[in-house]
Enzyme design. Structure first.
Site, PDB file in Angstrom:
ATOM      1  N   ASP A   7       0.874  -1.161   0.000  1.00 16.68           N
ATOM      2  CA  ASP A   7       0.000   0.000   0.000  1.00 16.68           C
ATOM      3  C   ASP A   7       0.923   1.226   0.000  1.00 16.68           C
ATOM      4  O   ASP A   7       2.105   1.121   0.379  1.00 16.68           O
ATOM      5  CB  ASP A   7      -0.895  -0.043   1.245  1.00 16.68           C
ATOM      6  CG  ASP A   7      -1.756   1.211   1.380  1.00 16.68           C
ATOM      7  OD1 ASP A   7      -2.367   1.621   0.377  1.00 16.68           O
ATOM      8  OD2 ASP A   7      -1.807   1.776   2.487  1.00 16.68           O
ATOM      9  N   ASP A   9       0.178   5.122   1.008  1.00 12.79           N
ATOM     10  CA  ASP A   9       0.096   6.015   2.171  1.00 12.79           C
ATOM     11  C   ASP A   9       0.045   5.207   3.468  1.00 12.79           C
ATOM     12  O   ASP A   9      -0.817   4.341   3.644  1.00 12.79           O
ATOM     13  CB  ASP A   9      -1.166   6.886   2.085  1.00 12.79           C
ATOM     14  CG  ASP A   9      -1.199   7.743   0.832  1.00 12.79           C
ATOM     15  OD1 ASP A   9      -0.820   8.916   0.913  1.00 12.79           O
ATOM     16  OD2 ASP A   9      -1.596   7.223  -0.229  1.00 12.79           O
ATOM     17  N   ASP A 166      -1.790  -0.864   5.879  1.00  6.87           N
ATOM     18  CA  ASP A 166      -2.040  -0.408   7.256  1.00  6.87           C
ATOM     19  C   ASP A 166      -3.523  -0.219   7.549  1.00  6.87           C
ATOM     20  O   ASP A 166      -3.877   0.390   8.561  1.00  6.87           O
ATOM     21  CB  ASP A 166      -1.287   0.900   7.526  1.00  6.87           C
ATOM     22  CG  ASP A 166      -1.833   2.070   6.714  1.00  6.87           C
ATOM     23  OD1 ASP A 166      -2.169   1.854   5.525  1.00  6.87           O
ATOM     24  OD2 ASP A 166      -1.939   3.183   7.259  1.00  6.87           O
TER      25      ASP A 166
END
Length: 214
Positions: A7, A9, A166
């Protein structure tokens, strides 16, 4: 494992300072004080929706949401390459992946108009085997479509891929694609998040911890 997908960001790149700066510029336009970065940081992975919620209490159901979202994204466009940085230890992790002869790529829900300039600004575009944005497939994460598209472009079996993110949607998308999933505890998790309940293969506290799963 033959490849790693990240991922963007909150996992590969720390973009919270720029996302927060754009939000504070917007708050300033509306006569509000700047919010501290630690207040904004947990919302950074939730895109403009989460940022407008913490910055203004505006939800997608509010009549002014679209106008506020457009204003925010215009501001973010101006500052998004201000100071994006790889998380501490991430450069060493990428180098270790590359030294093992493995490939890595990026799969994010960030729209391509933001993803491409940022990745190019950081020189990651010439290293990544695939860079897939949220609008590159009909449905972004938690759908597995963007992850499967990355595998298609890399000509690799999803079952040989490690995906790290996250947010819960990252785990949902990775599991649905048949990948092994990791949660980046160093990312933008809030105090109410329960990553141990998301169904990931494991949670890691530092980027280099993922090397043990290769």
């Amino acid at each position: 494992m033959q490849a790693v997908l990240f991922d963007l960001d909150g996992t590969l790149v720390d973009t919270a300072p720029d996302l927060g700066y754009a939000l504070n510029l917007q708050r300033e336009r509306h006569g509000l004080d700047f919010l501290p970065e630690e207040t904004i940081r947990p919302y950074a992975s939730h895109g403009s929706r989460g940022l407008l919620e913490v910055g203004f209490g505006v939800l997608p159901t509010d009549t002014r949401f679209e106008a506020m979202r457009t204003e925010y994204l215009d501001l973010y466009t101006q500052v998004m390459t201000r100071q994006p940085l790889l998380f501490e230890g991430m450069e060493e992790t990428l180098q270790a992946i590359e030294q093992r002869g493995l490939r890595w790529g990026i799969v994010t829900n960030k729209p391509r108009r933001f993803t491409q300039p940022m990745v190019a600004h950081m020189g990651l575009d010439i290293r990544a085997a695939a860079v897939i944005s949220g609008d590159d497939a009909p449905q972004p994460k938690p759908s597995p479509q963007t992850l499967l598209l990355a595998c298609e472009r890399m000509a690799i079996n999803p079952q040989t891929v490690l995906y790290i993110g996250d947010a819960e949607r990252d785990v949902q998308a990775g599991n649905a694609a048949g990948m092994k999933t990791l949660v980046a505890l160093f990312g933008y998790l809030s105090v109410t998040d329960k990553p141990e309940q998301w169904g990931a293969y494991a949670c890691i506290a530092h980027p280099q911890d993922l090397l043990g799963y290769l």
